[in-house]
Design a protein around this motif. Structure first.
Motif, PDB file in Angstrom:
ATOM      1  N   LEU A  91       0.839  -1.209   0.000  1.00  0.00           N
ATOM      2  CA  LEU A  91       0.000   0.000   0.000  1.00  0.00           C
ATOM      3  C   LEU A  91       0.875   1.261   0.000  1.00  0.00           C
ATOM      4  N   LEU A  92       1.947   1.237   0.802  1.00  0.00           N
ATOM      5  CA  LEU A  92       2.845   2.398   0.847  1.00  0.00           C
ATOM      6  C   LEU A  92       3.546   2.583  -0.496  1.00  0.00           C
ATOM      7  N   LEU A  93       3.911   1.459  -1.101  1.00  0.00           N
ATOM      8  CA  LEU A  93       4.589   1.519  -2.405  1.00  0.00           C
ATOM      9  C   LEU A  93       3.640   2.053  -3.481  1.00  0.00           C
ATOM     10  N   ALA A  94       2.372   1.714  -3.365  1.00  0.00           N
ATOM     11  CA  ALA A  94       1.391   2.231  -4.331  1.00  0.00           C
ATOM     12  C   ALA A  94       1.181   3.737  -4.122  1.00  0.00           C
ATOM     13  N   ARG A  95       1.231   4.157  -2.870  1.00  0.00           N
ATOM     14  CA  ARG A  95       1.036   5.585  -2.582  1.00  0.00           C
ATOM     15  C   ARG A  95       2.239   6.406  -3.042  1.00  0.00           C
TER      16      ARG A  95
END
Ligand code: SF4
Length: 239
Positions: A91-95
């Motif tokens: 999720l952090l990588l997508a953000r």
């Protein structure tokens, strides 16, 4: 003192201490982005989750917010922890797909791609900068505003803050380098993801270097009851 177990190691710790801190003191690594010893834990990034067993029941908790107690059993790398941590990392990588610190941590945790929709942010909204500004600097120049997908870290009205002293503490603690500071000539520029601020730097009367924001020095003179002349010279030229 209480007795607990982390990853099979029997430990003793101060009652009330957080699992994350106890693990750190015993050289047990738990990944985290949003915690810092100088500020109140906030549990924003959730990367520090661990699996605990209490009264025969297992559950996941954020180790920065959960305090140790007698008989607590903690696993920092159970299958469930690893799977959940990887999903959070995705999720952090997508953000923030283009953020180097996020990319590096993702890779360290074995996450090389994300199945979530890509955005293009730099800030992970961990509020470490906000907490440092408020609790350490004592200024409260920035905050998190908005809800859900519109949540942002910024100054009031996205403008040059009237109370910010340009101290750079927010940029210094940012775990993902989302706040940048540049000193160009007599000006400090602090660039946040949603706004930019400029500060006049004080000139040293001896060497002529511009060395610290005038606002920060005024703030220190006022709050530490110092003589203003103390800052006429930069640290290198002071006796
Ligand atoms: S530079 Fe401004 S916003 Fe950042 S910590 Fe210092 S006072 Fe707060």
């Amino acid at each position: 003192m209480v007795r607990l177990t982390i990853d099979g190691r029997e430990l003793r710790a101060e009652e009330g201490a957080m699992i994350l801190d106890v693990a750190g003191e015993n050289n047990i690594y738990i990944p985290t982005l949003c915690s810092h010893e100088e500020v109140t834990p906030y549990g924003a990034c959730r990367l520090c989750l661990v699996e605990i067993t209490t009264n025969g029941r297992k559950r996941l908790v954020a180790s920065c917010l959960y305090s140790v107690r007698e008989g607590l059993v903690v696993e920092t790398n159970s299958e469930r922890v690893i799977a959940t941590r990887r999903m959070i990392m995705e999720l952090l990588l997508a953000r923030c797909p283009n953020n180097k610190a996020i990319q590096d941590l993702a890779s360290q945790l074995g996450v090389n791609k994300t199945s979530f929709k890509l955005e293009d942010n730099q800030c992970i909204l961990c509020a470490l900068c906000v907490r440092v500004c408020q609790e350490v600097v004592g200024v409260s120049a920035i905050s998190l505003v908005g809800r859900g997908v519109n949540r942002e870290m910024t100054t009031p009205f996205y403008e040059q803050s009237e109370v910010c002293i340009g101290c750079n503490s927010c940029a210094y603690v940012c775990p993902v380098d989302a706040i940048k500071t540049e000193d160009i000539g007599d000006t400090r520029i602090i660039s946040m993801p949603t706004c930019k601020m400029e500060f006049k730097l004080k000139e040293c009367k001896t060497c002529g270097n511009y060395w610290a924001p005038e606002r920060q020095l005024d703030y220190m003179v006022k709050n530490l009851d110092l003589a203003p002349e103390i800052f006429d010279h930069c640290p290198n030229c002071r006796d």
